[in-house]
Design a protein around this motif. Structure first.
Motif, PDB file in Angstrom:
ATOM      1  N   THR A 185      -5.360   3.467   8.227  1.00 45.42           N
ATOM      2  CA  THR A 185      -4.277   3.109   6.875  1.00 45.42           C
ATOM      3  C   THR A 185      -5.240   2.860   5.650  1.00 45.42           C
ATOM      4  OG1 THR A 185      -2.476   4.118   8.197  1.00 45.42           O
ATOM      5  CG2 THR A 185      -2.235   2.889   5.622  1.00 45.42           C
ATOM      6  N   VAL A 186      -5.518   4.295   4.877  1.00 43.85           N
ATOM      7  CA  VAL A 186      -5.640   4.190   4.049  1.00 43.85           C
ATOM      8  C   VAL A 186      -5.147   4.170   2.356  1.00 43.85           C
ATOM      9  CG1 VAL A 186      -8.769   4.218   2.006  1.00 43.85           C
ATOM     10  CG2 VAL A 186      -8.161   4.352   4.583  1.00 43.85           C
ATOM     11  N   VAL A 231     -11.309  -2.966  -0.450  1.00 38.27           N
ATOM     12  CA  VAL A 231     -11.045  -4.065  -0.112  1.00 38.27           C
ATOM     13  C   VAL A 231      -9.931  -3.595   1.145  1.00 38.27           C
ATOM     14  CG1 VAL A 231      -9.251  -5.633  -0.915  1.00 38.27           C
ATOM     15  CG2 VAL A 231     -10.022  -4.742  -3.125  1.00 38.27           C
ATOM     16  N   PRO A 232     -10.441  -4.713   1.858  1.00 41.90           N
ATOM     17  CA  PRO A 232     -10.167  -4.242   3.337  1.00 41.90           C
ATOM     18  C   PRO A 232      -9.273  -5.512   3.290  1.00 41.90           C
ATOM     19  CG  PRO A 232     -11.820  -5.563   3.309  1.00 41.90           C
ATOM     20  CD  PRO A 232     -12.186  -5.472   1.459  1.00 41.90           C
ATOM     21  N   ILE A 233      -7.711  -5.345   3.736  1.00 42.99           N
ATOM     22  CA  ILE A 233      -7.013  -5.725   4.246  1.00 42.99           C
ATOM     23  C   ILE A 233      -6.788  -6.183   5.381  1.00 42.99           C
ATOM     24  CG2 ILE A 233      -3.720  -5.517   3.562  1.00 42.99           C
ATOM     25  CD1 ILE A 233      -6.003  -5.223   1.332  1.00 42.99           C
ATOM     26  N   ASP A 289      -4.744  -0.644   5.970  1.00 42.43           N
ATOM     27  CA  ASP A 289      -5.737  -1.270   6.064  1.00 42.43           C
ATOM     28  C   ASP A 289      -7.289  -1.714   5.505  1.00 42.43           C
ATOM     29  OD1 ASP A 289      -5.531  -1.518   9.142  1.00 42.43           O
ATOM     30  OD2 ASP A 289      -4.915   0.856   8.947  1.00 42.43           O
ATOM     31  N   ARG A 290      -6.863  -0.795   4.336  1.00 42.76           N
ATOM     32  CA  ARG A 290      -7.991  -0.840   3.850  1.00 42.76           C
ATOM     33  C   ARG A 290      -7.941  -0.343   2.454  1.00 42.76           C
ATOM     34  NH1 ARG A 290     -13.282   1.980   4.157  1.00 42.76           N
ATOM     35  NH2 ARG A 290     -12.543   3.485   5.231  1.00 42.76           N
ATOM     36  N   VAL A 291      -7.323  -0.678   0.931  1.00 43.25           N
ATOM     37  CA  VAL A 291      -7.517  -0.015  -0.144  1.00 43.25           C
ATOM     38  C   VAL A 291      -8.497   0.239  -1.597  1.00 43.25           C
ATOM     39  CG1 VAL A 291      -5.975  -0.566  -2.650  1.00 43.25           C
ATOM     40  CG2 VAL A 291      -4.942  -1.808  -0.248  1.00 43.25           C
ATOM     41  N   ILE A 292      -8.527   1.292  -1.582  1.00 42.45           N
ATOM     42  CA  ILE A 292      -9.536   2.167  -2.386  1.00 42.45           C
ATOM     43  C   ILE A 292      -9.065   1.571  -3.491  1.00 42.45           C
ATOM     44  CG2 ILE A 292     -10.902   4.196  -3.355  1.00 42.45           C
ATOM     45  CD1 ILE A 292     -10.509   4.885  -0.768  1.00 42.45           C
ATOM     46  N   VAL A 293      -9.791   1.085  -4.691  1.00 40.30           N
ATOM     47  CA  VAL A 293      -9.136   1.100  -6.017  1.00 40.30           C
ATOM     48  C   VAL A 293     -10.261   1.754  -7.235  1.00 40.30           C
ATOM     49  CG1 VAL A 293      -9.274  -0.680  -8.090  1.00 40.30           C
ATOM     50  CG2 VAL A 293      -9.137  -1.362  -5.620  1.00 40.30           C
ATOM     51  N   LEU A 294      -9.664   2.936  -7.725  1.00 38.95           N
ATOM     52  CA  LEU A 294     -10.125   3.557  -8.339  1.00 38.95           C
ATOM     53  C   LEU A 294      -9.942   3.342 -10.083  1.00 38.95           C
ATOM     54  CD1 LEU A 294      -8.986   7.485  -7.693  1.00 38.95           C
ATOM     55  CD2 LEU A 294     -10.940   6.270  -6.484  1.00 38.95           C
TER      56      LEU A 294
END
Lengths: 262, 289
Positions: B47-48, B234-236, B218-223
């Motif tokens: 899940t991203v 960012v890995p969660i 599971d990971r967050v992509i910051v724009l």
């Protein structure tokens, strides 16, 4: 129980005024000796006479021509509307022509329709179609062009099949406007059927009316007038029933019909 | 449930790839670049979440990923297949549920609609699949109702059921819970965990809610601002299963949330508040951590 009660009150609020108006007409005209304004009682008996003796020869042809004309109007209007609504370049190309043609009153076509189709049913149906299909066409185009972009995105992202897209998304989405267009067409159709029967005809309610007026049978003329009113009213009622069923979702969406939980 | 969300295989081929994606609207002097060189991978069962300041072209990105809009350059792949139109293996849940469901159809018909005409699927199969999908979002008793007879949260559940019945590999969600109240939102967030575990689907979710992204991803992509590019991924590493109360009250959660908030704020485009200087009202919020 509650709903039947609600329905009967609704019916009462709708019919009391026409009843009062008829009663007033009846009483005021009762002793009338005027040639032009005969007693309502006599008009009523003529209505009965016209309905019983001239149903097949005059009333039925009027209804048939009106029905046929409206059906053809709806079919052509929706079909052309779909095409023009779904293909914007086509709409841009046709728009000026359409605006010009629909500005021509339907009755103005009567002289040429007489030459082309004679004085039979074909001419009347053609006149109705030419006059009454514009609102269906224009509203169908508007309805389709106004479909929410998001709905189109949903259809595309789920790869909805073209036929399903047309019949289950485009047409229902445009249906409130299409139906509003048909409603206008029905009123136009009633006007046009009478006009076509005035000009050149040997049958129809309009023909009865015109002929009886020429022969100073004003009671028959009034009877035909009443019949036309009833015809227009009934076609509207019939239409409302259809609309009520087809657009239940639309009222629900606008929060005016929250009933029918399952 | 635990093993699917916990194990993240980065060894295999990515399920979804965005490769140097860019998008420019208009041309010549009026050209406005919205996306600039965006690349990321999403792996199977992951899940991203994509977060970014408002006006960061999240919707444009999503439409490019969904094949609803061509990118100016770069490409999107599902597995090894290049995306040129809406891919069969992807389903989209849109933000505005009240506009994305067909109000003239019952809930059931809405869920079945995308399955119509699919080879090898009879009417009974469709019905069965719709029933199963509706049951998995807790709406098995609302199949015969129309969407407008349901609450907002329930309508979004219908949209999720429609996506699940489509049996996608990738579920793309565009701010799916932005239009519901807080309680419903946390219910739907938990539902997302549940369906993820049950269907094993890969989820890419766009949101502006940073807590939500940390809780779900599971990971967050910051724009970052305009033209949008990826600031950081960012890995969660929060344990699964997650829970609204315990997960959200751990110090790790707060730390990740603060970190992502900091990343988002730092790249807040000045253009989003033209009337204010860049460090105006937008920066007045709570401490950025």
């Amino acid at each position: 129980m509650k709903t039947t009660l609600g329905k009967s009150t609704a019916l009462l609020t709708e019919v009391w005024l026409p009843i009062v108006a008829l009663a007033a007409w009846w009483i005021l005209s009762n002793k009338s000796t005027s040639l032009y304004f005969p007693p309502l009682s006599r008009i009523f008996s003529k209505v009965g006479e016209v309905v019983t003796t001239r149903f097949a020869s005059d009333i039925l042809p009027s209804l048939q021509n009106l029905g046929a004309g409206l059906c053809i109007s709806v079919i052509i209007g929706v079909a052309c509307g779909l095409l023009l609504g779904l293909v914007p370049p086509l709409y841009s190309a046709f728009q000026p022509l359409l605006e010009f043609m629909r500005a021509i009153p339907g009755v103005a076509l009567l002289p040429i329709a007489l030459f082309l189709f004679g004085i039979g049913s074909d001419m009347k149906v053609a006149i109705i179609v030419f006059g009454a299909f514009w609102p269906v066409l224009m509203n169908t185009i508007d309805g389709i062009r106004g479909i929410d972009v998001l709905i189109k995105d949903v259809s595309r992202s789920y790869s909805i099949k073209p036929w399903d897209h047309l019949t289950r998304i485009v047409l229902p989405a445009a249906s409130p406007q299409i139906i509003a267009g048909i409603r206008i067409s029905v009123s136009l159709g009633v006007i046009l059927i009478v006009a076509s029967e005035y000009i050149a005809s040997t049958e129809g309610i309009g023909y009865i009316q015109l002929l009886s007026a020429r022969q100073y049978q004003m009671d028959v003329m009034w009877a035909a007038l009443l019949l036309l009113g009833v015809l227009g009213y009934l076609s509207n009622v019939l239409f409302r029933v259809v609309e009520h069923r087809l657009l239940r979702w639309h009222r629900g969406l606008r929060g005016t019909d929250l009933g029918g939980q399952k | 449930m635990t093993e699917i969300t916990a194990t993240r295989s980065k060894t295999g081929l990515p399920t979804l790839t965005a490769q140097a994606l860019s998008k420019t609207y208009g041309s010549g002097q009026n050209a406005r670049q919205v996306l600039g060189d965006i690349s990321f991978d999403v792996y199977d069962h992951e899940t991203v979440c994509i977060v970014g300041p408002s006006g960061a072209g999240k919707t444009t990105l999503l439409r490019c990923l969904a094949g609803l809009m061509p990118s100016t350059s770069g490409s999107v792949y599902i597995g090894t297949e290049k995306v040129v139109g809406p891919p069969r293996r992807m389903a989209v849940v849109f933000q505005d549920y009240s506009r994305s469901l067909m109000p003239w159809m019952t809930v059931e018909a809405n869920v079945e609609l995308p399955l119509r005409g699919r080879p090898g699927l009879t009417a009974a199969d469709r019905r069965h699949r719709a029933q199963t999908a509706l049951a998995s979002v807790g709406l098995e008793n609302s199949a015969k109702l129309h969407p407008w007879q349901l609450s907002g949260g329930m309508q979004q559940r219908v949209a999720i059921a429609r996506a699940l019945a489509y049996e996608p590999d990738v579920l793309l969600m565009d701010e799916p819970f932005a239009s519901v109240d807080a309680q419903t939102r946390s219910d739907l967030e938990d539902l997302t965990h549940t369906i993820k575990a049950k269907y094993g689907v890969t989820i890419l979710l766009v949101t502006h809610d940073i807590s939500e992204s940390v809780y779900l991803a599971d990971r967050v992509i910051v724009l970052s601002g305009t033209p949008t590019s990826v600031t950081e991924i960012v890995p969660i590493d929060l344990p699964s299963p997650r829970d609204q109360i315990t997960t959200k009250s751990t110090p790790e959660f707060a730390e990740l949330r603060g970190r992502i908030l900091g990343l988002v704020r730092r790249h807040q485009p000045a253009t989003t508040s033209t009337a204010e200087p860049a460090n105006g009202s937008l920066m007045k919020g709570p401490d950025l951590g």
